[in-house]
Design a protein around this motif. Structure first.
Motif, PDB file in Angstrom:
ATOM      1  N   LEU A  12       0.829  -1.206   0.000  1.00  0.00           N
ATOM      2  CA  LEU A  12       0.000   0.000   0.000  1.00  0.00           C
ATOM      3  C   LEU A  12       0.866   1.261   0.000  1.00  0.00           C
ATOM      4  CD1 LEU A  12      -2.797  -1.029   2.540  1.00  0.00           C
ATOM      5  CD2 LEU A  12      -2.968  -0.887   0.049  1.00  0.00           C
ATOM      6  N   GLY A  13       1.968   1.233   0.746  1.00  0.00           N
ATOM      7  CA  GLY A  13       2.863   2.384   0.743  1.00  0.00           C
ATOM      8  C   GLY A  13       3.487   2.624  -0.615  1.00  0.00           C
ATOM      9  N   VAL A  14       3.915   1.549  -1.277  1.00  0.00           N
ATOM     10  CA  VAL A  14       4.498   1.685  -2.610  1.00  0.00           C
ATOM     11  C   VAL A  14       3.466   2.217  -3.597  1.00  0.00           C
ATOM     12  CG1 VAL A  14       5.431   0.369  -4.558  1.00  0.00           C
ATOM     13  CG2 VAL A  14       6.280  -0.055  -2.260  1.00  0.00           C
ATOM     14  N   PHE A  15       2.240   1.704  -3.506  1.00  0.00           N
ATOM     15  CA  PHE A  15       1.190   2.179  -4.420  1.00  0.00           C
ATOM     16  C   PHE A  15       0.882   3.656  -4.174  1.00  0.00           C
ATOM     17  CE2 PHE A  15      -3.341   2.889  -5.363  1.00  0.00           C
ATOM     18  CZ  PHE A  15      -3.339   2.578  -6.712  1.00  0.00           C
ATOM     19  N   SER A  16       0.868   4.077  -2.922  1.00  0.00           N
ATOM     20  CA  SER A  16       0.611   5.488  -2.615  1.00  0.00           C
ATOM     21  C   SER A  16       1.715   6.382  -3.175  1.00  0.00           C
ATOM     22  CB  SER A  16       0.490   5.680  -1.104  1.00  0.00           C
ATOM     23  OG  SER A  16      -0.575   4.911  -0.580  1.00  0.00           O
ATOM     24  N   LEU A  17       2.966   5.973  -2.977  1.00  0.00           N
ATOM     25  CA  LEU A  17       4.079   6.758  -3.514  1.00  0.00           C
ATOM     26  C   LEU A  17       4.050   6.772  -5.046  1.00  0.00           C
ATOM     27  CD1 LEU A  17       6.964   5.600  -1.131  1.00  0.00           C
ATOM     28  CD2 LEU A  17       5.782   7.801  -1.123  1.00  0.00           C
ATOM     29  N   TYR A  18       3.699   5.634  -5.647  1.00  0.00           N
ATOM     30  CA  TYR A  18       3.611   5.544  -7.107  1.00  0.00           C
ATOM     31  C   TYR A  18       2.535   6.496  -7.644  1.00  0.00           C
ATOM     32  CZ  TYR A  18       2.553   3.410 -11.657  1.00  0.00           C
ATOM     33  OH  TYR A  18       2.299   3.191 -12.984  1.00  0.00           O
ATOM     34  N   SER A  19       1.353   6.489  -7.011  1.00  0.00           N
ATOM     35  CA  SER A  19       0.261   7.365  -7.455  1.00  0.00           C
ATOM     36  C   SER A  19       0.634   8.833  -7.273  1.00  0.00           C
ATOM     37  CB  SER A  19      -1.016   7.051  -6.675  1.00  0.00           C
ATOM     38  OG  SER A  19      -1.380   5.697  -6.837  1.00  0.00           O
ATOM     39  N   THR A  20       1.251   9.163  -6.136  1.00  0.00           N
ATOM     40  CA  THR A  20       1.664  10.541  -5.893  1.00  0.00           C
ATOM     41  C   THR A  20       2.698  10.992  -6.923  1.00  0.00           C
ATOM     42  OG1 THR A  20       1.267  10.237  -3.532  1.00  0.00           O
ATOM     43  CG2 THR A  20       2.609  12.133  -4.187  1.00  0.00           C
ATOM     44  N   GLY A  21       3.639  10.108  -7.240  1.00  0.00           N
ATOM     45  CA  GLY A  21       4.655  10.446  -8.240  1.00  0.00           C
ATOM     46  C   GLY A  21       4.062  10.694  -9.609  1.00  0.00           C
ATOM     47  N   ILE A  22       3.064   9.889 -10.009  1.00  0.00           N
ATOM     48  CA  ILE A  22       2.421  10.088 -11.311  1.00  0.00           C
ATOM     49  C   ILE A  22       1.713  11.442 -11.351  1.00  0.00           C
ATOM     50  CG2 ILE A  22       0.540   9.285 -12.782  1.00  0.00           C
ATOM     51  CD1 ILE A  22       1.287   6.463 -12.106  1.00  0.00           C
ATOM     52  N   LEU A  23       0.982  11.774 -10.284  1.00  0.00           N
ATOM     53  CA  LEU A  23       0.284  13.062 -10.246  1.00  0.00           C
ATOM     54  C   LEU A  23       1.253  14.236 -10.313  1.00  0.00           C
ATOM     55  CD1 LEU A  23      -2.446  12.302  -7.540  1.00  0.00           C
ATOM     56  CD2 LEU A  23      -2.747  12.423 -10.021  1.00  0.00           C
ATOM     57  N   LEU A  24       2.347  14.141  -9.576  1.00  0.00           N
ATOM     58  CA  LEU A  24       3.327  15.228  -9.592  1.00  0.00           C
ATOM     59  C   LEU A  24       3.974  15.372 -10.961  1.00  0.00           C
ATOM     60  CD1 LEU A  24       5.056  14.755  -6.106  1.00  0.00           C
ATOM     61  CD2 LEU A  24       3.463  16.554  -6.797  1.00  0.00           C
ATOM     62  N   MET A  25       4.320  14.241 -11.591  1.00  0.00           N
ATOM     63  CA  MET A  25       4.947  14.316 -12.911  1.00  0.00           C
ATOM     64  C   MET A  25       3.987  14.889 -13.951  1.00  0.00           C
ATOM     65  SD  MET A  25       7.377  10.933 -13.238  1.00  0.00           S
ATOM     66  CE  MET A  25       6.100   9.773 -12.771  1.00  0.00           C
ATOM     67  N   ARG A  26       2.711  14.522 -13.861  1.00  0.00           N
ATOM     68  CA  ARG A  26       1.734  15.074 -14.808  1.00  0.00           C
ATOM     69  C   ARG A  26       1.588  16.576 -14.634  1.00  0.00           C
ATOM     70  NH1 ARG A  26      -1.534  11.533 -17.636  1.00  0.00           N
ATOM     71  NH2 ARG A  26      -3.070  13.177 -17.886  1.00  0.00           N
ATOM     72  N   LYS A  27       1.624  17.046 -13.389  1.00  0.00           N
ATOM     73  CA  LYS A  27       1.546  18.481 -13.155  1.00  0.00           C
ATOM     74  C   LYS A  27       2.783  19.202 -13.695  1.00  0.00           C
ATOM     75  CE  LYS A  27      -2.366  18.945 -10.962  1.00  0.00           C
ATOM     76  NZ  LYS A  27      -3.480  19.791 -11.502  1.00  0.00           N
ATOM     77  N   LEU A  28       3.949  18.567 -13.573  1.00  0.00           N
ATOM     78  CA  LEU A  28       5.186  19.224 -13.999  1.00  0.00           C
ATOM     79  C   LEU A  28       5.291  19.315 -15.524  1.00  0.00           C
ATOM     80  CD1 LEU A  28       7.749  17.657 -11.478  1.00  0.00           C
ATOM     81  CD2 LEU A  28       6.940  20.025 -11.525  1.00  0.00           C
ATOM     82  N   ILE A  29       4.786  18.300 -16.231  1.00  0.00           N
ATOM     83  CA  ILE A  29       4.964  18.270 -17.680  1.00  0.00           C
ATOM     84  C   ILE A  29       3.740  18.766 -18.435  1.00  0.00           C
ATOM     85  CG2 ILE A  29       6.599  16.368 -17.504  1.00  0.00           C
ATOM     86  CD1 ILE A  29       4.420  14.452 -18.344  1.00  0.00           C
ATOM     87  N   ASP A  30       2.645  19.075 -17.719  1.00  0.00           N
ATOM     88  CA  ASP A  30       1.422  19.553 -18.373  1.00  0.00           C
ATOM     89  C   ASP A  30       1.526  21.066 -18.549  1.00  0.00           C
ATOM     90  OD1 ASP A  30      -1.053  19.708 -19.503  1.00  0.00           O
ATOM     91  OD2 ASP A  30      -2.143  19.569 -17.606  1.00  0.00           O
ATOM     92  N   LEU A  31       2.164  21.482 -19.642  1.00  0.00           N
ATOM     93  CA  LEU A  31       2.391  22.902 -19.899  1.00  0.00           C
ATOM     94  C   LEU A  31       1.252  23.463 -20.744  1.00  0.00           C
ATOM     95  CD1 LEU A  31       6.203  22.727 -20.744  1.00  0.00           C
ATOM     96  CD2 LEU A  31       5.127  23.249 -18.550  1.00  0.00           C
ATOM     97  N   LYS A  32       0.671  24.567 -20.295  1.00  0.00           N
ATOM     98  CA  LYS A  32      -0.435  25.199 -20.996  1.00  0.00           C
ATOM     99  C   LYS A  32       0.106  26.342 -21.859  1.00  0.00           C
ATOM    100  CE  LYS A  32      -3.498  22.692 -18.844  1.00  0.00           C
ATOM    101  NZ  LYS A  32      -4.261  21.643 -19.556  1.00  0.00           N
ATOM    102  N   VAL A  33      -0.365  26.384 -23.113  1.00  0.00           N
ATOM    103  CA  VAL A  33       0.060  27.437 -24.045  1.00  0.00           C
ATOM    104  C   VAL A  33      -1.175  28.221 -24.464  1.00  0.00           C
ATOM    105  CG1 VAL A  33       1.184  27.939 -26.222  1.00  0.00           C
ATOM    106  CG2 VAL A  33       1.951  26.006 -24.839  1.00  0.00           C
TER     107      VAL A  33
END
Length: 330
Positions: free
Chosen positions: A309-330
């Motif tokens: 469960l801890g690994v899954f939580s960290l995995y989900s958090t990492g995906i959300l953070l990466m999507r926020k970092l690379i989702d550039l609005k033009v």
């Protein structure tokens, strides 16, 4: 001899899986295999003298109004992705098919790989279901999302050309509906099919702005929203629609040039995000498919489930953070 515990749960799931797989075969024939013959169905209905409204209703999937909740939010998101991917499958049917696929995988994989006797605890059943959900739910959603992104990207690439054709039609003296017909005839999919829906809705009594608003809801891109707003403003205030859309075409081309530059600068980060998001899932599915005892031998350890469960939580958090970092609005 009596059955109890995990074997009884497994046999119960087997029963429901068989029932759901039979129902899934029916829905596949109706919702997936059936649309492949839509052109033939249209010709048959025309031959039988069916009304144009009946033909249109049989060839398209109507969006349903739903009450707001978590489940309906999921259905709305799936409907948006299915529309963007050009798939006429209802989101409810997609969820049902994914559920049946998940149950079928959860039941058949232990039998095929021969580790049914190792499913003697709730933790082992949860690991099997995690594997089944990864194949039956996560992978189809990723495929649909990828197909939707590719189709929307192609739509954005074609849209400036479609605007030029539309403007030339207006300047040649065609009415708006005639210019739309010209656009439908000249442009390939996805532009051609999406604007064909607009023409069909106008033919059946929709106002131009309402038909274009439906198009904006199906596609949901910035370019089409600007187009719909421009047409709506022109219809209320007047003016030369051809000149307005000609200027919009130049704006969209300039914006597309900027988007390409931003994508090029962010391409490395996006590729890194994709690899880091997909690699753990693929690793888990591959290892479990080839060597399930790697997980099942330690699944009863008291630290296994908290660690998972801890690994899954960290995995989900990492995906959300990466999507926020690379989702550039033009």
């Amino acid at each position: 001899m009596t059955l109890s515990g995990a074997p009884l749960i497994f046999l119960t799931l087997l029963f429901f899986a068989v029932v759901l797989l039979a129902e899934g075969a029916f829905y596949y024939l109706r919702d997936v295999h059936g649309p492949k013959n839509r052109v033939n169905r249209r010709l048959e209905m025309l031959k039988s003298g069916a009304m144009a409204e009946e033909i249109q209703a049989s060839l398209r999937r109507q969006a349903q109004k739903r009450e707001k909740s978590l489940a309906t939010s999921i259905l709305d998101w799936l409907e948006l992705k299915l529309n963007q991917a050009g798939m006429r499958l209802a989101p409810e049917r997609l969820l049902m098919m994914m559920g049946m696929a998940t149950l079928g995988i959860a039941v058949t994989v232990p039998i095929l790989l021969g580790f049914v006797d190792m499913l003697d605890s709730l933790s082992s059943l949860l690991v099997v279901f995690a594997f089944a959900i990864g194949i039956g739910v996560v992978i189809p959603i990723l495929v649909i999302d990828r197909k939707a992104m590719q189709r929307v990207k192609k739509f954005e690439e074609q849209f400036p050309i479609a605007l030029d054709i539309f403007v030339r039609g207006l300047r040649a003296g065609h009415p708006v509906t005639g210019a739309l017909d010209l656009l439908v005839e000249e442009m390939p999919d996805p532009i051609g099919s999406e604007f064909a829906m607009v023409v069909a809705e106008i033919s059946y009594g929709y106002d131009l702005r309402d038909a274009l608003a439906n198009l904006a809801r199906r596609v949901q891109t910035t370019d089409i929203q600007m187009f719909v707003v421009s047409v709506a403003i022109q219809s209320e205030t007047g003016g030369n629609l051809a000149d307005i859309l000609d200027g919009l075409s130049r704006v969209i081309r300039d914006r597309a040039s900027m988007v390409l530059k931003v994508r090029a600068l962010a391409s490395e980060g996006k590729m890194t995000g994709v690899v880091l998001s997909v690699l753990p899932l693929v690793t888990f599915l591959g290892v479990f498919a080839m060597q399930p005892d790697f997980f099942l031998d330690v699944v009863d350890d008291p630290w296994f489930m908290p660690g998972a469960l801890g690994v899954f939580s960290l995995y989900s958090t990492g995906i959300l953070l990466m999507r926020k970092l690379i989702d550039l609005k033009v």
